[in-house]
Design a protein around this motif. Structure first.
Motif, short mmCIF file in Angstrom:
data_model
loop_
_atom_site.label_atom_id
_atom_site.label_comp_id
_atom_site.label_asym_id
_atom_site.label_seq_id
_atom_site.Cartn_x
_atom_site.Cartn_y
_atom_site.Cartn_z
N TYR A 1 14.88 41.92 -33.48
CA TYR A 1 14.35 40.66 -34.00
C TYR A 1 13.10 40.87 -34.85
O TYR A 1 12.55 39.91 -35.38
CB TYR A 1 14.04 39.70 -32.85
CG TYR A 1 15.25 39.31 -32.05
CD1 TYR A 1 16.09 38.28 -32.48
CD2 TYR A 1 15.58 39.98 -30.87
CE1 TYR A 1 17.22 37.92 -31.74
CE2 TYR A 1 16.69 39.63 -30.14
CZ TYR A 1 17.51 38.61 -30.58
OH TYR A 1 18.62 38.27 -29.85
N THR B 1 10.07 34.46 -20.41
CA THR B 1 9.71 33.04 -20.50
C THR B 1 9.69 32.34 -19.15
O THR B 1 8.99 31.33 -19.00
CB THR B 1 10.66 32.28 -21.47
OG1 THR B 1 12.00 32.44 -21.01
CG2 THR B 1 10.52 32.79 -22.88
N GLU C 1 9.77 34.59 -30.29
CA GLU C 1 10.69 34.46 -29.17
C GLU C 1 11.90 35.36 -29.45
O GLU C 1 12.29 35.51 -30.60
CB GLU C 1 11.20 33.03 -29.03
CG GLU C 1 10.13 32.00 -28.78
CD GLU C 1 10.72 30.60 -28.77
OE1 GLU C 1 11.22 30.19 -27.69
OE2 GLU C 1 10.67 29.94 -29.81
N ALA D 1 15.57 37.33 -27.19
CA ALA D 1 16.34 37.46 -25.95
C ALA D 1 16.89 38.86 -25.82
O ALA D 1 17.22 39.52 -26.81
CB ALA D 1 17.47 36.45 -25.93
N GLU E 1 15.05 35.88 -21.57
CA GLU E 1 14.41 35.44 -22.80
C GLU E 1 12.94 35.82 -22.71
O GLU E 1 12.34 35.78 -21.63
CB GLU E 1 14.57 33.94 -22.98
CG GLU E 1 16.01 33.54 -23.19
CD GLU E 1 16.19 32.03 -23.35
OE1 GLU E 1 15.19 31.28 -23.27
OE2 GLU E 1 17.33 31.62 -23.56
#
Length: 160
Positions: free
Chosen positions: A73, A123, A142, A144, A149
């Motif tokens: 990410y 989270t 953010e 996962a 997550e």
């Protein structure tokens, strides 16, 4: 609470790997195996000992502090000092979090001057997120993994 940093050794690593947390924090439980010991002895981990010579926790920096899934990410591209930490489950939930985190931030900022800090946290771990926010960390990303997550949080205003 007074703490000191010690170099990680195999005894500390094995002790940390044997820690068992209550639900839902059992997500952080590890397996006792030689691969885990090798990871803790990789050079990026430090043991944290309290003033009664008890293994209170640990910290790590760099890639060891990152959640591997975050790389896909792009959450670790910016130049920050990534920090990871763990507190002995015997002390969790007993009001030591602020002092523990203050100690870690002080140690990191002495050794990595003028570099902002980043951490990743699951989270569901609202207790830790609340503490990190009180310590001046803000959420920036953010992502996962297969198991949870996560968010990344950064602290740019470092103590002098």
């Amino acid at each position: 609470m007074k703490c000191i940093i010690r170099n990680m050794n195999a005894d500390f690593a094995r002790s940390i790997l044997s820690w068992k947390y209550d639900r839902p924090y059992d997500f952080y439980n590890n397996s006792m195996d030689e691969e885990g010991v090798r990871e803790f002895l990789s050079g990026s981990y430090r043991a944290i000992i309290d003033d009664k010579s008890r293994l209170f926790g640990f910290l790590c920096t760099g890639e060891s502090a990152q959640v591997p899934a975050g790389n896909k990410y792009g959450v670790y591209r910016a130049p920050f000092v990534d920090i990871g930490l763990g507190m002995n489950p015997n002390f969790v939930g007993r009001g030591y979090g602020h002092d523990f985190m203050t100690f870690i931030i002080g140690y990191i900022t002495q050794n990595y001057t003028d570099t902002p800090l980043r951490l990743s946290v699951a989270t569901f771990n609202k207790r830790a997120i609340h503490l990190y926010e009180k310590m001046g960390f803000v959420m920036v990303d953010e992502f996962a993994s297969d198991s949870a997550e996560f968010i990344t949080m950064v602290k740019k205003d470092l103590p002098k």
